[in-house]
Design a protein around this motif. Structure first.
Motif, short mmCIF file in Angstrom:
data_model
loop_
_atom_site.label_atom_id
_atom_site.label_comp_id
_atom_site.label_asym_id
_atom_site.label_seq_id
_atom_site.Cartn_x
_atom_site.Cartn_y
_atom_site.Cartn_z
N GLY A 1 21.19 -2.03 -9.69
CA GLY A 1 20.63 -2.33 -8.37
C GLY A 1 20.72 -1.20 -7.37
N ALA A 2 20.39 -1.54 -6.14
CA ALA A 2 20.38 -0.54 -5.07
C ALA A 2 20.80 -1.16 -3.75
N THR A 3 21.40 -0.32 -2.90
CA THR A 3 21.67 -0.70 -1.52
C THR A 3 20.84 0.22 -0.63
N VAL A 4 20.09 -0.39 0.26
CA VAL A 4 19.22 0.37 1.15
C VAL A 4 19.76 0.22 2.57
N HIS A 5 20.07 1.34 3.20
CA HIS A 5 20.57 1.32 4.58
C HIS A 5 19.42 1.58 5.54
N LEU A 6 19.14 0.63 6.41
CA LEU A 6 18.07 0.82 7.39
C LEU A 6 18.65 1.42 8.67
N GLU A 7 17.84 2.28 9.30
CA GLU A 7 18.26 2.89 10.56
C GLU A 7 18.45 1.79 11.61
N GLY B 1 19.84 -0.87 11.40
CA GLY B 1 19.68 -2.21 10.85
C GLY B 1 20.70 -2.50 9.77
N PRO B 2 20.51 -3.58 9.07
CA PRO B 2 21.50 -3.97 8.07
C PRO B 2 21.39 -3.15 6.78
N ALA B 3 22.45 -3.22 5.97
CA ALA B 3 22.39 -2.66 4.62
C ALA B 3 21.89 -3.78 3.72
N LEU B 4 20.84 -3.49 2.96
CA LEU B 4 20.23 -4.52 2.11
C LEU B 4 20.55 -4.16 0.67
N ARG B 5 21.04 -5.13 -0.10
CA ARG B 5 21.30 -4.80 -1.50
C ARG B 5 20.75 -5.86 -2.42
N ALA B 6 20.40 -5.43 -3.61
CA ALA B 6 19.85 -6.36 -4.59
C ALA B 6 20.12 -5.86 -6.00
N GLU B 7 20.02 -6.79 -6.91
CA GLU B 7 20.27 -6.50 -8.33
C GLU B 7 19.23 -5.51 -8.88
N ARG B 8 18.03 -5.57 -8.30
CA ARG B 8 16.97 -4.65 -8.71
C ARG B 8 16.19 -4.20 -7.49
N MET B 9 15.58 -3.02 -7.59
CA MET B 9 14.72 -2.53 -6.50
C MET B 9 13.37 -2.14 -7.09
N LEU B 10 12.32 -2.70 -6.51
CA LEU B 10 10.96 -2.35 -6.91
C LEU B 10 10.39 -1.40 -5.86
#
Ligand SMILES: Cc1cc2nc3c(=O)[nH]c(=O)nc-3n(C[C@H](O)[C@H](O)[C@H](O)COP(=O)(O)OP(=O)(O)OC[C@H]3O[C@@H](n4cnc5c(N)ncnc54)[C@H](O)[C@@H]3O)c2cc1C
Length: 452
Positions: free
Chosen positions: A240-246, A248-257
């Motif tokens: 998976g991946a964690t995406v940090h928004l400027e 904003g929140p850190a979004l994480r998921a088992e998979r990233m498309l």
């Protein structure tokens, strides 16, 4: 090796050119690096629409409550994966397509070709010379921005081939591919988050469509972030991946498309040998798909619209030109686009904003729930016509069968049907396309017509 025509890339565009030329008795060599048929049947249109169809059935099942009784819907991805494997892609095997081309008299070479002269390519170390025509139809591939490339991710290719769905999915990109797959997978129970840099989803469409689809997705439990700037991306767990928004929140998921657009590889194709800019986004073509004397290009690689129907349209013009009986030159005024979300977003020609850039326009619109069929179905959407000087120059048809209703509007743009002619037509009651009639006669539209 020599042939009258050499076609590089056998997706929907190149395959059609090669087959039409071969059927007409032309000596053709078709060259394909991966699978004959290209992106559409194996990783694009067909599998994605099988996924959408399955997800729509689930959504219909959930709509039984309040209309027809009760339902318990238990999603199962198994039949979807099986259909994609067995029916859409034949387990990602193109034997049938290769045999079809050869059955028409074409010759086939598997390999990645590079243009070395206006009449020649090199493939598998061998020079193939085109005596009459070289056709470039090499399409596009998913573009993954460097920020996302260093962590595990899917493109459309992995997404449509999955055997089981992840518990959570981050979709980067709020365009057609991201929304179709994101909404469908959410309907199968995956927790979906969509991140879009632009201020709105499907940013090239009418703002009303963007607003409504964001609302629908929100009600279905999809977490939508628009106007989002991704600051940092890091791996999460093994897949998976964690995406940090400027800000904003850190979004994480088992998979990233990653569905952030698609690009052509002109440098890899070697179009510099034709005197073309290898850093350009597309190969420039004229109205008959000509690039240079003896060279043609069709499909996504021409940058005229990344759709199978554009590739097929151009392929017809290209083959006819090579065969010496040219058709009318390409005209993209009435190019239809459909995003197969639920509701579907169909559009053709210019949006209101695009049309206004060139002068005054008149707008006619009608919300689908206010049409009889829309109300009966509890459907959502809208019909919007952009007109200038009494002609339809663009339209949006968003609704339960938005892509089908679009046919009427595409015809209006294509054939320059006067608004008065549409207004005097009889539309069957109660159909979704009758919303066009309501739009043209609605008092709000009349007010807009009068400039109120
Ligand atoms: C998820 C998804 C959903 C889509 N849904 C729709 C839809 O609903 N409706 C629609 O109209 N369109 C849809 N599309 C777009 C559609 O798939 C493309 O527009 C279409 O496939 C373009 O056809 P093409 O022939 O230009 O290129 P492609 O299909 O990309 O085929 C190009 C071929 O060229 C080959 N190739 C590339 N370089 C070389 C080389 N140097 N030598 C030899 N071979 C080479 C590639 O391997 C490929 O097979 C979708 C796309 C995706 C990704």
């Amino acid at each position: 090796m020599e042939a009258d025509a050499v076609v590089v890339g056998l997706g929907p565009g190149g395959e059609q050119v090669a087959e039409e030329l071969a059927s007409a008795g032309v000596d053709v060599v078709g060259i394909e690096a991966e699978l004959v048929g290209g992106e559409c049947p194996y990783w694009g249109c067909v599998p994605s629409k099988m996924i959408v169809r399955a997800a729509d059935v689930l959504a219909e099942g959930r709509r039984i409550a309040g209309l027809a009784g009760t339902s318990v819907v238990t999603p199962d991805w198994g039949p979807v994966a099986r259909r994609i494997r067995d029916e859409a892609s034949d387990s990602w095997d193109d034997t049938v397509a290769v045999e079809r081309l050869e059955g028409k008299g074409g010759r086939f070479v598997r390999g990645r070709a590079r243009v070395v002269a206006p009449d020649a390519v090199v493939v598998n170390g061998e020079r193939v010379t085109a005596r009459r025509a070289l056709v470039l139809a090499t399409g596009q591939r998913a573009f993954v921005p460097p920020l996302f490339d260093t962590v595990p991710h899917w493109t459309n290719r992995e997404a449509v081939a999955v055997e089981t769905l992840p518990a959570s999915l981050l979709v980067i990109g709020g365009g057609a591919i991201g929304l179709e797959l994101g909404q469908a997978m959410a309907r199968f129970g995956t927790s979906v988050t969509i991140v879009e840099t632009a201020e709105r989803l499907v940013a090239h469409e009418e703002p009303e469509a963007s607003e409504l689809i964001a609302d629908v997705l929100g009600r279905e439990g999809v977490d939508v972030h628009t106007g989002a700037t991704v600051e940092r991306v890091e791996a999460f767990g093994s897949t998976g991946a964690t995406v940090h928004l400027e800000g904003g929140p850190a979004l994480r998921a088992e998979r990233m498309l990653v569905a952030t657009g698609r690009r052509s590889d002109l440098a890899g194709l070697g179009v510099g040998a034709l005197g073309l800019d290898e850093g350009a986004p597309a190969i420039p073509v004229d109205g008959r798909m000509r690039v240079a004397p003896g060279v043609w290009a069709v499909g996504d690689v021409t940058g005229k619209g990344a759709f199978t129907h554009v590739a097929a349209y151009q392929a017809r013009l290209c083959a006819a030109d090579i065969l010496g009986h040219p058709l009318p030159e390409a005209d993209y005024r009435a190019l239809p686009r459909v995003t197969f979300t639920d509701p579907e977003i169909g559009s053709v020609g210019l949006t209101e904003l695009q049309a206004r850039a060139n002068g005054a326009v008149e707008i006619y619109s009608e919300p689908i729930p206010e049409s009889a069929r829309g109300w009966i179905h509890r459907g959502e959407g809208l019909v919007k016509l952009v007109t200038r000087d009494g002609l339809v120059v663009g339209a949006t048809s968003m609704g339960p069968t938005g892509g089908e209703v679009l046919g009427l509007l595409a015809l209006a743009v294509h054939a320059r049907v006067p608004v008065d002619a549409l207004r005097s037509m009889i539309f069957a009651y109660p159909t979704f396309h009758r919303a066009v009639d309501s739009a043209l006669w609605a008092s709000s539209s009349a007010a807009k017509m009068a400039g109120a």
